[in-house]
Motif scaffolding. Structure first.
Motif, PDB file in Angstrom:
ATOM      1  N   PRO A 142      40.231  41.558  38.133  1.00 15.04           N
ATOM      2  CA  PRO A 142      39.406  41.784  36.943  1.00 15.04           C
ATOM      3  C   PRO A 142      38.903  43.221  36.847  1.00 15.04           C
ATOM      4  CG  PRO A 142      38.762  39.751  38.031  1.00 15.04           C
ATOM      5  CD  PRO A 142      39.739  40.421  38.940  1.00 15.04           C
ATOM      6  N   GLY A 143      39.070  43.798  35.679  1.00 15.39           N
ATOM      7  CA  GLY A 143      38.636  45.165  35.412  1.00 15.39           C
ATOM      8  C   GLY A 143      39.696  46.207  35.640  1.00 15.39           C
ATOM      9  N   SER A 144      40.764  45.868  36.337  1.00 19.83           N
ATOM     10  CA  SER A 144      41.759  46.874  36.684  1.00 19.83           C
ATOM     11  C   SER A 144      42.684  47.231  35.528  1.00 19.83           C
ATOM     12  CB  SER A 144      42.580  46.421  37.897  1.00 19.83           C
ATOM     13  OG  SER A 144      43.290  45.231  37.629  1.00 19.83           O
ATOM     14  N   LEU A 145      42.715  46.419  34.477  1.00 16.48           N
ATOM     15  CA  LEU A 145      43.477  46.819  33.295  1.00 16.48           C
ATOM     16  C   LEU A 145      42.894  48.102  32.697  1.00 16.48           C
ATOM     17  CD1 LEU A 145      45.697  46.364  31.259  1.00 16.48           C
ATOM     18  CD2 LEU A 145      44.250  44.674  30.109  1.00 16.48           C
TER      19      LEU A 145
ATOM     20  N   LEU B 255      43.417  38.031  37.783  1.00 18.84           N
ATOM     21  CA  LEU B 255      42.955  37.593  36.467  1.00 18.84           C
ATOM     22  C   LEU B 255      43.362  38.531  35.330  1.00 18.84           C
ATOM     23  CD1 LEU B 255      41.525  35.088  35.518  1.00 18.84           C
ATOM     24  CD2 LEU B 255      39.358  36.335  35.628  1.00 18.84           C
ATOM     25  N   ASP B 256      43.469  39.836  35.589  1.00 19.52           N
ATOM     26  CA  ASP B 256      43.872  40.729  34.506  1.00 19.52           C
ATOM     27  C   ASP B 256      45.349  40.595  34.148  1.00 19.52           C
ATOM     28  OD1 ASP B 256      41.337  41.611  34.061  1.00 19.52           O
ATOM     29  OD2 ASP B 256      41.782  43.742  34.302  1.00 19.52           O
ATOM     30  N   ALA B 257      46.127  39.890  34.967  1.00 20.62           N
ATOM     31  CA  ALA B 257      47.493  39.574  34.564  1.00 20.62           C
ATOM     32  C   ALA B 257      47.501  38.615  33.387  1.00 20.62           C
ATOM     33  CB  ALA B 257      48.278  38.990  35.738  1.00 20.62           C
TER      34      ALA B 257
ATOM     35  N   LEU C 109      48.371  31.378  35.412  1.00 25.91           N
ATOM     36  CA  LEU C 109      48.154  32.424  34.423  1.00 25.91           C
ATOM     37  C   LEU C 109      48.073  31.843  33.021  1.00 25.91           C
ATOM     38  CD1 LEU C 109      50.412  35.279  35.808  1.00 25.91           C
ATOM     39  CD2 LEU C 109      47.935  35.288  35.601  1.00 25.91           C
ATOM     40  N   ALA C 110      48.890  30.826  32.738  1.00 23.92           N
ATOM     41  CA  ALA C 110      48.816  30.184  31.428  1.00 23.92           C
ATOM     42  C   ALA C 110      47.454  29.533  31.224  1.00 23.92           C
ATOM     43  CB  ALA C 110      49.930  29.158  31.282  1.00 23.92           C
TER      44      ALA C 110
ATOM     45  N   ILE D  51      55.237  43.508  38.970  1.00 23.64           N
ATOM     46  CA  ILE D  51      53.930  43.131  39.510  1.00 23.64           C
ATOM     47  C   ILE D  51      54.155  42.208  40.701  1.00 23.64           C
ATOM     48  CG2 ILE D  51      51.763  41.894  39.045  1.00 23.64           C
ATOM     49  CD1 ILE D  51      52.105  42.646  36.092  1.00 23.64           C
ATOM     50  N   LEU D  52      53.364  42.399  41.748  1.00 24.72           N
ATOM     51  CA  LEU D  52      53.347  41.480  42.881  1.00 24.72           C
ATOM     52  C   LEU D  52      51.918  40.982  43.047  1.00 24.72           C
ATOM     53  CD1 LEU D  52      55.078  42.020  46.328  1.00 24.72           C
ATOM     54  CD2 LEU D  52      52.858  40.905  46.142  1.00 24.72           C
TER      55      LEU D  52
END
Length: 248
Positions: A37-40, A66-68, A98-99, A55-56
């Motif tokens: 979270p926040g890394s986007l 979560l940002d994925a 993720l969905a 992405i891994l």
């Protein structure tokens, strides 16, 4: 290889950092390892909105992935989109996780991501040779070893002390290792490392440099963590910050 820290706060975003996210690049290929979270936001600041080529996700705790879910909007609904599916290497439950996080009923994110299920072993991602192994954490979690052109970066992900971590880190040039808990405290078992345990792992694995990450400012002490790690590991070490970049 170059490592850029996008987020390094442990367990939840801190006052100065998003959660775990690390961009590793070489030969014009950029691998995003974790997407907390926040890394986007910091991805855009230090690299670019569409920087990742793959992405891994080391595990599916919110502070590492979560940002994925948020990134679905970027790739699906951009004015010049939708973009082709982006490769995602993650534990087997990642598509459903993720969905669900994205939150649309009966939704799927497989138009946005092409998923590859992690399991212990070695495989290529772009120009990197990647080795992953299960480490000691309450959910399916993988430590990561990245190799390219004779150089090695190891990332602990979240783990308590375990033999798999030592195998992954063996003789690594750089060891990016979590240090969530304080030494001497009554810490929950089989969950995270202390600074001292991170230093011990670095010493046992004979790594060239130790980078401490995943500290939790709200309940820890950076000074105490560094002191404990330094007592166990005699090599160069530091605590990472968002925006910090390291040549490997």
């Amino acid at each position: 290889m170059r490592l850029t820290v996008l987020g390094c706060a442990g367990s939840f975003p801190g006052p100065e950092s998003p959660c775990s996210a690390y961009l590793v690049e070489t030969e014009d290929f950029r691998l995003l390892v974790d997407f907390g979270p926040g890394s986007l936001s910091t991805l855009q600041r230090y690299a670019g909105l569409h920087a990742p080529d793959a992405i891994l996700l080391t595990h599916l705790h919110c502070d590492h992935m979560l940002d994925a879910a948020t990134y679905v909007v970027v790739r699906r609904y951009a004015p010049d989109g939708p973009y082709p599916p982006l490769p995602v290497y993650a534990p087997a439950g990642a598509p459903d996780r993720l969905a669900a996080a994205y939150g649309q009923e009966d939704s799927t994110v497989e138009d946005v991501y092409q998923f590859y299920s992690l399991q212990p072993g070695t495989f290529p991602i772009g120009p990197f040779t990647v080795t992953v192994d299960r480490v000691l954490h309450p959910v399916e979690t993988y430590g990561v070893r990245l190799e390219h052109a004779g150089r090695v970066l190891c990332y602990s992900s979240d783990t308590a002390p375990c033999e798999a971590l030592l195998r992954l880190a063996q003789n690594a040039d750089v060891f990016l290792c979590e240090a969530s808990y304080l030494d001497g405290a009554d810490n929950p078992p089989d969950l995270h490392l202390t600074g001292g345990e991170a230093g011990e792992a670095a010493a046992k694995a004979n790594v060239g440099r130790l980078l401490l990450t995943h500290l939790v400012p709200a309940w820890g002490s950076e000074a105490h963590t560094v002191a404990a790690a330094s007592a166990a590991y005699a090599g160069p070490l530091e605590v990472v910050r968002p925006g910090a970049s390291y040549e490997i």
